[in-house]
Design a protein around this motif. Structure first.
Motif, PDB file in Angstrom:
ATOM      1  N   LEU A 242       0.827  -1.198   0.000  1.00 25.64           N
ATOM      2  CA  LEU A 242       0.000   0.000   0.000  1.00 25.64           C
ATOM      3  C   LEU A 242       0.867   1.257   0.000  1.00 25.64           C
ATOM      4  CD1 LEU A 242      -2.903   0.879  -0.105  1.00 25.64           C
ATOM      5  CD2 LEU A 242      -3.006   0.792   2.388  1.00 25.64           C
ATOM      6  N   THR A 243       2.003   1.207   0.701  1.00 26.84           N
ATOM      7  CA  THR A 243       2.932   2.348   0.682  1.00 26.84           C
ATOM      8  C   THR A 243       3.425   2.607  -0.729  1.00 26.84           C
ATOM      9  OG1 THR A 243       3.651   1.956   2.967  1.00 26.84           O
ATOM     10  CG2 THR A 243       5.134   3.208   1.544  1.00 26.84           C
ATOM     11  N   LYS A 244       3.857   1.561  -1.428  1.00 29.70           N
ATOM     12  CA  LYS A 244       4.379   1.726  -2.785  1.00 29.70           C
ATOM     13  C   LYS A 244       3.297   2.253  -3.735  1.00 29.70           C
ATOM     14  CE  LYS A 244       8.136  -1.702  -2.743  1.00 29.70           C
ATOM     15  NZ  LYS A 244       9.195  -0.785  -3.236  1.00 29.70           N
ATOM     16  N   ALA A 245       2.081   1.764  -3.570  1.00 34.09           N
ATOM     17  CA  ALA A 245       1.002   2.202  -4.456  1.00 34.09           C
ATOM     18  C   ALA A 245       0.661   3.674  -4.224  1.00 34.09           C
ATOM     19  CB  ALA A 245      -0.225   1.329  -4.256  1.00 34.09           C
ATOM     20  N   VAL A 246       0.627   4.103  -2.955  1.00 40.25           N
ATOM     21  CA  VAL A 246       0.370   5.518  -2.667  1.00 40.25           C
ATOM     22  C   VAL A 246       1.503   6.380  -3.216  1.00 40.25           C
ATOM     23  CG1 VAL A 246       0.120   7.238  -0.837  1.00 40.25           C
ATOM     24  CG2 VAL A 246      -1.045   5.033  -0.637  1.00 40.25           C
ATOM     25  N   LEU A 247       2.743   5.921  -3.040  1.00 35.75           N
ATOM     26  CA  LEU A 247       3.878   6.683  -3.576  1.00 35.75           C
ATOM     27  C   LEU A 247       3.813   6.764  -5.098  1.00 35.75           C
ATOM     28  CD1 LEU A 247       6.783   5.365  -1.305  1.00 35.75           C
ATOM     29  CD2 LEU A 247       5.752   7.655  -1.286  1.00 35.75           C
ATOM     30  N   ALA A 261       8.679   1.850 -11.583  1.00 37.69           N
ATOM     31  CA  ALA A 261       7.737   0.732 -11.514  1.00 37.69           C
ATOM     32  C   ALA A 261       8.414  -0.557 -11.955  1.00 37.69           C
ATOM     33  CB  ALA A 261       6.525   1.029 -12.387  1.00 37.69           C
ATOM     34  N   THR A 262       9.325  -0.468 -12.925  1.00 41.40           N
ATOM     35  CA  THR A 262      10.039  -1.657 -13.391  1.00 41.40           C
ATOM     36  C   THR A 262      10.886  -2.254 -12.283  1.00 41.40           C
ATOM     37  OG1 THR A 262      10.095  -0.881 -15.673  1.00 41.40           O
ATOM     38  CG2 THR A 262      11.729  -2.522 -15.042  1.00 41.40           C
ATOM     39  N   ALA A 263      11.574  -1.397 -11.525  1.00 43.56           N
ATOM     40  CA  ALA A 263      12.406  -1.893 -10.427  1.00 43.56           C
ATOM     41  C   ALA A 263      11.551  -2.567  -9.371  1.00 43.56           C
ATOM     42  CB  ALA A 263      13.206  -0.744  -9.816  1.00 43.56           C
ATOM     43  N   ASP A 264      10.398  -1.991  -9.069  1.00 46.17           N
ATOM     44  CA  ASP A 264       9.503  -2.619  -8.095  1.00 46.17           C
ATOM     45  C   ASP A 264       9.036  -3.986  -8.589  1.00 46.17           C
ATOM     46  OD1 ASP A 264       9.515  -0.811  -6.010  1.00 46.17           O
ATOM     47  OD2 ASP A 264       7.824   0.340  -6.761  1.00 46.17           O
ATOM     48  N   GLN A 265       8.645  -4.070  -9.847  1.00 47.59           N
ATOM     49  CA  GLN A 265       8.158  -5.342 -10.372  1.00 47.59           C
ATOM     50  C   GLN A 265       9.269  -6.384 -10.404  1.00 47.59           C
ATOM     51  OE1 GLN A 265       5.125  -4.886 -13.756  1.00 47.59           O
ATOM     52  NE2 GLN A 265       6.072  -2.870 -13.674  1.00 47.59           N
ATOM     53  N   ALA A 266      10.481  -5.954 -10.751  1.00 45.55           N
ATOM     54  CA  ALA A 266      11.607  -6.885 -10.767  1.00 45.55           C
ATOM     55  C   ALA A 266      11.920  -7.395  -9.373  1.00 45.55           C
ATOM     56  CB  ALA A 266      12.837  -6.202 -11.361  1.00 45.55           C
ATOM     57  N   ALA A 267      11.615  -6.603  -8.356  1.00 47.37           N
ATOM     58  CA  ALA A 267      11.854  -7.008  -6.975  1.00 47.37           C
ATOM     59  C   ALA A 267      10.728  -7.863  -6.418  1.00 47.37           C
ATOM     60  CB  ALA A 267      12.043  -5.769  -6.096  1.00 47.37           C
ATOM     61  N   GLY A 268       9.752  -8.219  -7.273  1.00 42.47           N
ATOM     62  CA  GLY A 268       8.683  -9.105  -6.860  1.00 42.47           C
ATOM     63  C   GLY A 268       7.323  -8.453  -6.707  1.00 42.47           C
ATOM     64  N   TRP A 269       7.285  -7.111  -6.776  1.00 40.70           N
ATOM     65  CA  TRP A 269       6.027  -6.388  -6.531  1.00 40.70           C
ATOM     66  C   TRP A 269       5.272  -6.168  -7.838  1.00 40.70           C
ATOM     67  CZ3 TRP A 269       5.412  -5.725  -1.346  1.00 40.70           C
ATOM     68  CH2 TRP A 269       6.568  -5.750  -0.557  1.00 40.70           C
ATOM     69  N   VAL A 270       4.926  -7.235  -8.534  1.00 38.22           N
ATOM     70  CA  VAL A 270       4.350  -7.096  -9.867  1.00 38.22           C
ATOM     71  C   VAL A 270       2.932  -6.535  -9.847  1.00 38.22           C
ATOM     72  CG1 VAL A 270       5.791  -8.857 -10.957  1.00 38.22           C
ATOM     73  CG2 VAL A 270       3.663  -9.532  -9.820  1.00 38.22           C
ATOM     74  N   TRP A 271       2.305  -6.527  -8.686  1.00 35.19           N
ATOM     75  CA  TRP A 271       0.921  -6.044  -8.595  1.00 35.19           C
ATOM     76  C   TRP A 271       0.819  -4.556  -8.281  1.00 35.19           C
ATOM     77  CZ3 TRP A 271       3.313  -9.371  -5.187  1.00 35.19           C
ATOM     78  CH2 TRP A 271       3.590  -8.863  -3.911  1.00 35.19           C
ATOM     79  N   ILE A 272       1.929  -3.877  -8.042  1.00 34.71           N
ATOM     80  CA  ILE A 272       1.869  -2.475  -7.626  1.00 34.71           C
ATOM     81  C   ILE A 272       1.227  -1.579  -8.695  1.00 34.71           C
ATOM     82  CG2 ILE A 272       3.216  -0.463  -6.924  1.00 34.71           C
ATOM     83  CD1 ILE A 272       2.911  -2.677  -4.803  1.00 34.71           C
ATOM     84  N   PRO A 273       1.541  -1.701  -9.996  1.00 32.64           N
ATOM     85  CA  PRO A 273       0.854  -0.837 -10.969  1.00 32.64           C
ATOM     86  C   PRO A 273      -0.664  -1.003 -10.927  1.00 32.64           C
ATOM     87  CG  PRO A 273       2.804  -1.798 -11.967  1.00 32.64           C
ATOM     88  CD  PRO A 273       2.623  -2.473 -10.645  1.00 32.64           C
ATOM     89  N   ILE A 412      15.677  -3.145 -17.498  1.00 37.58           N
ATOM     90  CA  ILE A 412      14.913  -4.295 -16.999  1.00 37.58           C
ATOM     91  C   ILE A 412      15.888  -5.337 -16.437  1.00 37.58           C
ATOM     92  CG2 ILE A 412      13.247  -6.094 -17.545  1.00 37.58           C
ATOM     93  CD1 ILE A 412      12.282  -4.370 -19.841  1.00 37.58           C
ATOM     94  N   PRO A 413      15.762  -5.702 -15.158  1.00 35.64           N
ATOM     95  CA  PRO A 413      16.698  -6.658 -14.562  1.00 35.64           C
ATOM     96  C   PRO A 413      16.477  -8.082 -15.053  1.00 35.64           C
ATOM     97  CG  PRO A 413      15.678  -5.279 -12.871  1.00 35.64           C
ATOM     98  CD  PRO A 413      14.895  -5.087 -14.135  1.00 35.64           C
ATOM     99  N   LEU A 414      17.575  -8.813 -15.145  1.00 35.59           N
ATOM    100  CA  LEU A 414      17.529 -10.250 -15.413  1.00 35.59           C
ATOM    101  C   LEU A 414      16.864 -10.954 -14.235  1.00 35.59           C
ATOM    102  CD1 LEU A 414      18.864 -12.559 -17.319  1.00 35.59           C
ATOM    103  CD2 LEU A 414      20.609 -12.656 -15.513  1.00 35.59           C
ATOM    104  N   ALA A 415      16.047 -11.967 -14.528  1.00 29.78           N
ATOM    105  CA  ALA A 415      15.525 -12.809 -13.445  1.00 29.78           C
ATOM    106  C   ALA A 415      16.683 -13.595 -12.843  1.00 29.78           C
ATOM    107  CB  ALA A 415      14.465 -13.758 -13.986  1.00 29.78           C
ATOM    108  N   ARG A 416      16.524 -14.028 -11.601  1.00 34.71           N
ATOM    109  CA  ARG A 416      17.593 -14.801 -10.952  1.00 34.71           C
ATOM    110  C   ARG A 416      17.972 -15.985 -11.843  1.00 34.71           C
ATOM    111  NH1 ARG A 416      18.353 -19.138  -7.256  1.00 34.71           N
ATOM    112  NH2 ARG A 416      20.014 -18.699  -5.732  1.00 34.71           N
TER     113      ARG A 416
END
Length: 425
Positions: A242-247, A261-273, A412-416
């Protein structure tokens, strides 16, 4: 003075010199050795240090404002350990004439406070946040410049009969020609995030029963990435979501986001957008939803729907990631010649420039002794000089589950990506 790496860098160089001049002779003082012991035996470091600082009274008494055992926070400090340490700290303050040191640097402190205040007045839109949430936060946010080291920390302070204080402790970005600290937009972002969290955390807590249905299954699907970011359970994931979405809404209006948004999604937060878009509906209908509190049933419904949709969201994002298309020696081989002198990794698109692979995370077996890696002129082929031994199993990872330094030129980051092979005897 105790050697904690997170506090060992220079914040303001001249101030660092003054600290070492006045306090350096007390390197073996009981307060310093006790601090080292608490760090090594109980992991009291990083924000735990700041937690103690904001929950004791001013010198010379340095008393617990509220017994640590009775505090609602998750601090690892406990009354017995803190009492022993504070006893040595009071002696340290007197033995080193700390009060005089602080008095001698009042001009430096005042300058830092004024610069942070003026920066926030110019760059942070707290009025927008007040309007967005529709209610005042349940805790006060206190901003404190950190001059003895770089970095940023947060900690909450508790006192009987008073509102909780959420401290944002921020180091300088540099110094001016006179040696006084400078603060940049990174400090603004830290403070804005703290104000958002002061609103968000109580909202999530009030609806914890509603979040509890979707929280665990969502967390299980992204647990590796969450743990790498220090989020050990679904409540922390909900706070941060919720913090990320408000920001995202805030920076959508004000520009200059601290992360993409790309960095957030790459870190696992794909639902933030998607969650940020849901909050857009809230902004558009403040008649029905005068406060974010009134809108929380819609937010919890979003998370109820997420477990079934999350794999598709992850797949959609992963389709845009860079990929490894070839690796030599073969990944997974158990017959690699120990005479091999380099690992060659080919990507499907240009990647960002040369990096030192000795810091690659994720190793579970031996990590090859590596020289300095370099991309070719196309930035698609990475050559890593290595020294291998016969009969050894080697393993390392390119990136973590939450991202890393292997990033395409378009960000765009490489997946692990796990590299594993074994040399012949």
């Amino acid at each position: 003075l105790a050697g904690n790496p997170e506090y060992s860098g220079q914040g303001v160089p001249a101030y660092d010199t003054d600290i070492r001049r006045q306090f350096g002779l007390f390197q073996n003082h009981p307060a310093i050795t006790t601090a080292k012991g608490l760090r090594d035996s109980q992991g009291l470091s990083y924000s735990s240090v700041m937690y103690l600082a904001v929950n004791v009274s001013n010198p010379p008494l340095l008393l617990e404002r509220l017994p640590f055992d009775a505090q609602p926070g998750q601090s690892r400090w406990r009354t017995a350990a803190s009492s022993r340490f504070l006893l040595t700290l009071r002696r340290f303050a007197g033995d080193t004439r700390a009060a005089q040191f602080f008095a001698n640097h009042r001009a430096l402190y005042d300058t830092a406070e004024n610069r942070v205040r003026h920066l926030l007045e110019r760059r942070a839109d707290f009025g927008w946040l007040d309007t967005f949430f529709g209610t005042p936060p349940s805790r006060d946010v206190v901003v404190a410049p950190l001059l003895a080291a770089p970095g940023a920390f947060s900690a909450e302070s508790y006192q009987r009969g008073q509102r909780t204080k959420a401290y944002t402790i921020i180091g300088p970005s540099g110094v001016d020609s006179a040696g006084f600290p400078l603060f940049d937009n990174g400090a603004v972002g830290d403070v804005v995030q703290e104000v958002v969290q002061a609103h968000v955390y109580p909202l999530v807590d009030e609806d914890s029963a509603a979040f509890a249905a979707a929280g665990p299954p969502v967390y299980d699907l992204v647990a590796d990435a969450m743990r790498e970011q220090g989020i050990g359970g679904w409540p922390g994931m909900m706070y941060t979501s919720l913090t990320k979405a408000v920001l995202a809404r805030y920076y959508g209006r004000h520009g200059d986001p601290p992360t993409t948004a790309t960095a957030d999604q790459a870190a696992g937060w794909v639902w933030i957008p998607e969650l940020a878009e849901v909050l857009g509906h809230y902004e558009a209908d403040r008649t029905t939803y005068p406060t974010l509190r009134a809108f929380m049933p819609v937010v919890t419904a979003f998370f109820d729907s997420l477990p079934g949709r999350l794999p598709a969201l992850q797949q959609r994002f992963d389709e845009h990631r860079p990929r490894v298309i070839a690796i030599s020696p073969d990944n997974g081989s158990d017959t690699v010649d120990a005479a091999v002198k380099e690992i060659v990794i080919t990507f499907d698109r240009p990647m960002r420039s040369t990096m030192d692979l000795e810091t690659i995370p994720g190793a579970r077996s031996h990590v090859p002794h590596m020289g300095r890696a370099a991309f070719d002129s196309t930035a698609t082929v990475l050559r890593i000089p290595v020294t291998l031994e016969a009969g050894h199993e080697y393993e390392f990872a390119l990136n973590r589950s939450s991202g890393g330094s292997f990033v395409s030129v378009d960000g765009i980051p490489l997946a692990r990506y796990l590299v594993h092979f074994q040399t012949r005897q």
